[in-house]
Each structure stands twice: as C-alpha cells, then as structure tokens.
Design a protein around this motif. Structure first.
Motif, PDB file in Angstrom:
ATOM      1  N   ARG A  36     104.474  72.794 -97.322  1.00  0.00           N
ATOM      2  CA  ARG A  36     103.915  74.123 -97.152  1.00  0.00           C
ATOM      3  C   ARG A  36     103.733  74.350 -95.591  1.00  0.00           C
ATOM      4  O   ARG A  36     103.836  75.467 -95.138  1.00  0.00           O
ATOM      5  N   ALA A  63     107.048  75.505 -94.902  1.00  0.00           N
ATOM      6  CA  ALA A  63     107.152  76.854 -95.113  1.00  0.00           C
ATOM      7  C   ALA A  63     106.390  77.828 -94.171  1.00  0.00           C
ATOM      8  O   ALA A  63     106.873  78.965 -94.045  1.00  0.00           O
ATOM      9  N   LEU A  66     103.091  78.177 -94.371  1.00  0.00           N
ATOM     10  CA  LEU A  66     102.094  78.744 -95.161  1.00  0.00           C
ATOM     11  C   LEU A  66     100.784  78.024 -94.572  1.00  0.00           C
ATOM     12  O   LEU A  66      99.758  78.651 -94.976  1.00  0.00           O
ATOM     13  N   PRO A  82     106.020  82.675 -91.831  1.00  0.00           N
ATOM     14  CA  PRO A  82     107.126  82.333 -92.738  1.00  0.00           C
ATOM     15  C   PRO A  82     108.179  83.474 -93.029  1.00  0.00           C
ATOM     16  O   PRO A  82     109.520  82.842 -93.058  1.00  0.00           O
ATOM     17  N   LYS A  83     108.160  84.479 -92.731  1.00  0.00           N
ATOM     18  CA  LYS A  83     109.233  85.602 -93.013  1.00  0.00           C
ATOM     19  C   LYS A  83     110.384  85.624 -92.130  1.00  0.00           C
ATOM     20  O   LYS A  83     111.196  85.668 -92.130  1.00  0.00           O
ATOM     21  N   ILE A  98     113.607  80.836 -94.838  1.00  0.00           N
ATOM     22  CA  ILE A  98     113.528  79.893 -95.984  1.00  0.00           C
ATOM     23  C   ILE A  98     113.167  80.766 -97.238  1.00  0.00           C
ATOM     24  O   ILE A  98     112.808  81.840 -97.311  1.00  0.00           O
ATOM     25  N   MET A 146     111.354  79.748-101.028  1.00  0.00           N
ATOM     26  CA  MET A 146     110.375  78.749-101.855  1.00  0.00           C
ATOM     27  C   MET A 146     110.202  79.019-103.456  1.00  0.00           C
ATOM     28  O   MET A 146     110.159  80.116-103.688  1.00  0.00           O
ATOM     29  N   PHE A 190     107.791  78.104-106.534  1.00  0.00           N
ATOM     30  CA  PHE A 190     106.640  77.553-106.686  1.00  0.00           C
ATOM     31  C   PHE A 190     106.437  76.800-108.180  1.00  0.00           C
ATOM     32  O   PHE A 190     107.079  77.435-109.095  1.00  0.00           O
ATOM     33  N   ASN A 206     104.213  77.535-110.440  1.00  0.00           N
ATOM     34  CA  ASN A 206     103.945  78.342-111.406  1.00  0.00           C
ATOM     35  C   ASN A 206     104.774  79.634-111.239  1.00  0.00           C
ATOM     36  O   ASN A 206     104.394  80.468-111.570  1.00  0.00           O
ATOM     37  N   ALA A 249     105.232  81.978-109.921  1.00  0.00           N
ATOM     38  CA  ALA A 249     105.044  83.022-108.814  1.00  0.00           C
ATOM     39  C   ALA A 249     105.901  84.473-109.041  1.00  0.00           C
ATOM     40  O   ALA A 249     106.333  85.005-107.853  1.00  0.00           O
ATOM     41  N   LEU A 250     106.261  84.775-110.053  1.00  0.00           N
ATOM     42  CA  LEU A 250     107.099  85.883-110.252  1.00  0.00           C
ATOM     43  C   LEU A 250     106.194  87.190-110.204  1.00  0.00           C
ATOM     44  O   LEU A 250     105.240  86.970-110.712  1.00  0.00           O
ATOM     45  N   PHE A 295     113.639  91.621-104.304  1.00  0.00           N
ATOM     46  CA  PHE A 295     112.302  92.111-103.335  1.00  0.00           C
ATOM     47  C   PHE A 295     112.351  91.671-101.767  1.00  0.00           C
ATOM     48  O   PHE A 295     112.369  92.783-101.033  1.00  0.00           O
ATOM     49  N   GLY A 296     112.913  90.532-101.531  1.00  0.00           N
ATOM     50  CA  GLY A 296     113.077  90.107-100.184  1.00  0.00           C
ATOM     51  C   GLY A 296     114.166  90.896 -99.406  1.00  0.00           C
ATOM     52  O   GLY A 296     113.974  91.244 -98.306  1.00  0.00           O
ATOM     53  N   ARG A 299     115.724  84.365-107.330  1.00  0.00           N
ATOM     54  CA  ARG A 299     114.871  84.656-106.111  1.00  0.00           C
ATOM     55  C   ARG A 299     115.265  83.992-104.548  1.00  0.00           C
ATOM     56  O   ARG A 299     115.293  84.720-104.032  1.00  0.00           O
ATOM     57  N   ARG A 310     118.659  85.356-101.274  1.00  0.00           N
ATOM     58  CA  ARG A 310     118.142  85.497-100.161  1.00  0.00           C
ATOM     59  C   ARG A 310     119.238  84.635 -98.946  1.00  0.00           C
ATOM     60  O   ARG A 310     119.278  84.990 -97.782  1.00  0.00           O
TER      61      ARG A 310
END
Lengths: 366, 303
Positions: free
Chosen positions: A47, A50, A52, A72-73, A77, A79, A81, A83, A85-86, A98-99, A146, A150
C-alpha cells in the motif's frame, strides 16, 4: 514499465512500527511476491508502493523517480484488491475503462484496449454485465482487466486469490502467470500463501515482524533458507526441526539427536560445520522428503535408524508418516508400498546431504 | 414388528412437528392482530378526513352519523382549488420544500462524504456533533432564532421575518443534520477498497463522490431526499412563528389561519385542505417506497 526500489522504508502507526526499514530492488519486468504471516507488514508495504499509505521514513522509487509524496493517480500503477473492488453500478467494460475515461482517452483507443484485455482474460462475452452477475473468478478477471487496460508501470496485487475457493485459486494462479508472461509488467504481489508465492514469483520476499527475512528465487528459499522462519514457512509439509548437538566420535564429526541416535556427517557437511562449538544448542532441519523408508543399500550421506510411527497419512502417490524424536514431532514421506502403518515400527533413512543446521537461540541457518 | 414400531413412532414425531408449526401459526395470528389494530389506528383519521371533506357545512353540523356521507358533495374541493389563497399556500409549500430539499442534499451529501471518508482532525467528533444538533428540538430554538433574525434586521436592514424565504434558512437546520447522519451511515457501508480503486484509477475526491459514491449510495440519497421533503412539507412551528402575512404562508399554517376564523371552524375545507396537503408526500412515498426502505435499512445495519 519500470523498476521499483525501496530504501529503508518505515511505516509507523503511532508507536507501533508496522514496517521496520525495508530495502528492496525490483527489476523491470520482474514478478516479485511478498509473503509472510498476517501482520508481517507485507500489505502495508504494498500500500505504500501504491501511495495509499504515507511512508514514515525512507524512499520509494518507481522508474528511478522518488514518489514519496506523489499521489497514487500520478504514480502510474494499477492495483488488484482482495475483494475485487469493482464499481457495482458499472458494467464490466465501464469498470475497465473508468481510469482511461477519467484521463480522457479517445473512445476508439479505450475500446481497442478493452477488447484486447477482455480477449486476453477470456471475458469478451461478459463486458456488458454488471459485477453482481459475475462469479468470483470472473470478478477477479475483470479486476485484472481493469489493471491491464491502464497499461501501467507497475501492477500491484493485494492477496487477489484469497476470496476464491481452492480449485479456482489454482486456475487463477496459472492465469495470472500467463498474463504476466504476455504483458511483462513489473509486478508486486502480496500473499500469505507460500504455495502461491513459490509458483508465481521470479523472486520471493519473505517478511516477518515488519522486516525482510530473506529474498531469493523460490528454489533458493526452499533449498538454502537463511533463517528458521524461512525454513519453516516455505514448503509443505513444513521442515522438521530436531534439537541436536555436534560430537566427535572416532575421529568423525557426528550430529547427536538422542542418546541412541547419532549420525556421521557427510564430508562436505563435516567441513562446513567443523568450527561450531560442540556445546552449542543446535537444531537439525530436515525436509520431509529427506526422511524416507530405508533401502538395503544406503547412498553416501544417507543414514538409517529405527522408529515407531505415530500416525500415517496416505496421500496416494506417497504416504506421510509422523513419529516422535526427542519430543519433537517429525514428518517424513515414504513410498505407499513401504508398509507404513499407524503404530507400526519402520526403518527410516535420513539424507544428510540435504540437512540444515540451525542455531537454536538465534534461528540462523549455519 | 418393525412396521408396528414405525407406526408408533410416526405420531409422536408428527405431534412434535405440528407443535412447531402451531407456534408459528400463533405468532402469525398475533402479528396480524396487532397489525390490524395498528392499521385501524393510523387509518381512522384520514378516513374521517375524507368523509368529512365530502360533506357540506350543513351536514357536518347536523346531528347525523358522522361516519357516513348522506349527500356527498365536492363543494369543499371546488372551493379550495378555486381559491387563490389556497393555491398560494400550496405554491409556497412546494417552492419552499423543493428549495430546502435541494439545499439539504447539496450540503449533506458532500458533508457526509467528508465525514465518512476524509480522516481529518476532529472528524469523528464533528460527525457526533452533527447528530447531536438534530436532537435539539425546534421548540427550544424558535425564540432565540426569532431574536437573532430581529437583531440582524435591525443591524443590516435585511428583513427576514415574515418572508417565505426565511424558511429556506430555518428548515435545513432540521434536515441537514439528519440527512448527513443517514448518508454517513450509508457511505460508511461502502467498502474502503472502492474509493482506493477509484483513487488509483486517477479520480479526484470530487470525482470519487460524483461517479462512485453517489451512484452506489443512490437508495440512501433517495431516502434522505424523501425525509427532507417530508420534514419541510409538514413543518408547522417555524412557519407559524416566522411568517404571518397570508401571501407568505405555507400550507399547514395557511389552512389553520385562513380557515379558522375566531371560533368558527370551517371543518369541511380544513379536512379537504389537510387531505390535499397530504397528497404530495403520499404520491412520492408510493413511487419511491422500495428505494426508501432499501436506503434506511442499508444505512441502519452498518451505521
């Protein structure tokens, strides 16, 4: 594509040090796995890479630039996750793009990237679905998609397979490896599963209590562990440790386990351990596959002894045997036809060419 | 022999099974019993209002069965809906409510997002503070508020009392804390990884709010909107205190001030006005009920 460098990176939460000064060089295109028990600081390290989590001390470099204070943006990078994280209200295609949409990429470019990633991950027919219509494995693929679209400098994976069942985990493991072979993006992957670490990594970083215990290729870690922690963490069933000390008998160096059992060391090992004081408390480390049924002709460096088995576990291609030596439970692997049975006596052979000798106090492999 | 044993065993098992379902049946009967009482209790006033609204003044004051309409008439409805005054009240209510809902959502959604997600110094205390303000009743506040507006009027010459737009300042003091609190609970139930993923994807805080949080928390936003609308539509004390001229009144106050003349109660029109006034929230609830329940429960379980 870029290399990642960590210099004396520290993470402090109030008074607790979660990460205690880590040095790590990850080469371009490399697949590095951070592995260790929960609370060892591996996720915190990821993290911090990343962005975060802020770093309390030290430097993190991505592609040669110090990124300590870069959000981060702007680190370029991606990432994945645990779970997934969609974004639940977006379709698969919208999730993946999205990105790119935030960065105002042209529509045609976005579409071609989604198509390419979807083909690579075999989710072409799912692109118009919402995440809740997907299975766990499919969601994980989308999460990877995802990241792929990128085309970032670095992939970061935070225990991505922990939510999947065992069978799917094996399948996705292979999938991740295939993807990495295709895109060759520098990857940092966090897991607590040593099998995942061994199978995926170019190099494995074993962490414990916020420190790096050892860095090496999977085979190096397996065959030349530096510490007791690494020796016991890598490999399943785990390495056996039996208290022992060194003894000179009839001019040859022996390792004495019990009053009854003392094995002469093979010449190479004897030379290596010659300098150790005979009074030091030591541990003999032996992997289960180096404790087998005794054959009539013993190879050089292989020694036989008799024991009574406590428990046997037939696995089909082999049988795991458990017996007690100086109060420690020891596991061995024998041929299924060797006649191993619960409570039965058996003559076993230990391969001392593959032994490890550890300092019992410091846990260092000698 | 075996068959006999089985036969003997069967009834005992059946009785046990039966007793379980009997428990359940009784539980159902009791719940229906109380639900029916509750339904009668809460439906009687509106039904009585409907009955009365369909009567002429003569029939209302006549000593007949008050639960039955003998000569139904729409004269009350016609009278109110053609009265400019009543339409003015309705219009004022609508304008005030729409503005208040908008203001409330514009304040409480970003506020809740900040309090739920941006960890800054004192954010937890602030979140509790927001909730505590909701617990202070307006009956305690209206006198100091009145005094404040009077002082502001004296100092700056900006006259706020007896203007409908003073309500746009007053109502949000009730709606913003509660809506913020609902939204904090709702936003807190969104997994942390979702905004981390958005941050890594390159979204700013504002983009994370508008493109991830608001769509994901949409049921919660609907619930908060309905709440804000209901509160501002039904608010009575503040408009009673702060507005007096008939052209500035909202409906709840307008009905009682214009339809009660001294000790003369125009019951037919009062009931009709109240019924018409209850219509907009009813219609909104009917359409958005599913969202409302989903929103409240989702916020509740995680709040």
């Amino acid at each position: 594509m870029a290399d990642v460098t960590l210099r004396k990176v520290v993470k402090r939460y109030d008074e607790v040090e979660a990460v205690r000064g880590i040095d790590l060089d990850i080469a371009d295109h490399e697949f590095v796995v951070l592995v260790g028990p929960s609370g060892c600081g591996k996720s915190t390290t990821l993290r911090m890479i990343a962005g975060l989590e802020d770093i309390s001390d030290g430097d993190i470099m991505i592609g040669g630039d110090i990124v300590n204070d870069v959000p981060p943006k702007d680190r370029d990078i991606a990432m994945v996750f645990q779970n997934y994280a969609l974004y639940p209200h977006m379709t698969v295609a919208e999730n993946m793009s999205f990105g790119l949409r935030l960065k105002r990429y042209p529509k045609a470019e976005i579409k071609s990237r989604i198509d390419e990633a979807a083909r690579m991950l075999d989710i072409v027919e799912l692109v118009d679905r919402k995440p809740k219509q997907l299975s766990g494995g499919q969601r994980q693929r989308v999460a990877m998609g995802r990241a792929i679209v990128r085309n970032p400098k670095v992939f970061l994976f935070d225990e991505p397979l922990s939510n999947l069942d065992a069978k799917l985990r094996v399948q996705m493991r292979i999938e991740i490896k295939k993807v990495h072979q295709k895109v060759r993006t520098t990857t940092v992957y966090v897991t607590h599963d040593q099998v995942e670490a061994m199978t995926l990594a170019d190099r494995v970083v074993v962490m414990n209590h916020g420190r790096i215990e050892q860095i090496g290729t999977p085979n190096e870690l397996y065959h030349k562990p530096a510490t007791k922690f690494v020796a016991s963490f890598i490999g399943s069933p785990a390495m056996n440790f039996v208290p022992c000390r060194l003894e000179d008998l009839a001019g040859k160096l022996h390792v004495r386990l019990t009053d009854r059992i003392a094995f002469p060391l093979p010449p190479a090992r004897a030379a290596r351990y010659q300098g150790i004081p005979r009074t030091d408390k030591l541990l003999l480390g032996l992997r289960p596959e180096h404790i087998t049924e005794a054959r009539p002709h013993l190879a050089p460096g292989v020694e036989a002894f008799d024991t009574v088995l406590d428990v046997t576990e037939p696995m089909g291609m082999e049988t795991l045997i458990y017996f007690t030596l100086e109060g420690s439970q020891v596991c061995g692997r024998v041929n299924p036809n060797a006649g191993a049975e619960d409570g039965a006596p058996l003559r076993l052979a230990v391969d001392l060419n593959n032994m490890h000798l550890l300092n019992e106090v410091t846990g260092v492999v000698l | 022999m075996t068959t006999v044993t089985v036969d003997k065993a069967a009834p005992t098992r059946k009785v046990k099974y039966g007793s379980m379902s009997r428990d359940r049946a009784w539980a159902l009967r009791w719940s229906y019993f109380f639900l029916v009482i509750f339904a009668i209790f809460s439906l009687t006033p509106p039904i009585y209002m409907l009955i009365t609204s369909l009567k002429s003044s003569a029939e209302i004051s006549a000593a007949t069965n008050p639960w039955w309409v003998f000569h139904p008439t729409l004269e009350n409805y016609v009278g109110l809906l053609t009265s400019n005054q009543f339409l003015r009240f309705f219009w004022n209510s609508a304008i005030v409510s729409i503005f208040v809902v908008t203001i409330t959502m514009l304040i409480s959604v970003p506020a809740a997002f900040a309090l739920a997600r941006m960890r800054f110094w004192g954010s937890a205390t602030l979140a509790t503070g927001v909730f505590l303000t909701y617990l202070i009743p307006e009956t305690l506040l209206f006198i100091p508020l009145f005094k404040m507006f009077a002082v502001i009027g004296d100092w700056t010459g900006i006259q706020l009392i007896n203007r409908w737009y003073v309500l746009l300042i007053l109502y949000p003091t009730l709606t913003v804390p509660f809506c913020t609190w609902i939204m904090i609970g709702y936003f807190a139930s969104i997994p942390k990884e979702l905004d981390e993923a958005a941050v890594i994807d390159g979204a700013s805080w504002l983009q994370t709010l508008t493109r991830i949080f608001i769509p994901v928390a949409f049921p919660g936003i609907i619930a908060a909107t309905i709440f804000a609308f209901t509160v501002s539509w039904a608010q009575f004390l503040y408009p009673l205190v702060f507005t007096t001229s008939t052209d500035q009144l909202v409906m709840p106050v307008g009905i009682i001030t214009s339809l009660i003349k001294g000790d003369v109660f125009n019951w037919g029109q009062i009931m009709t006005g109240a019924l018409l006034g209850a219509a907009p929230p009813l219609i909104i609830y009917a359409f958005l009920m599913d969202y409302y329940i989903a929103g409240l429960t989702a916020g509740a379980t995680k709040g």
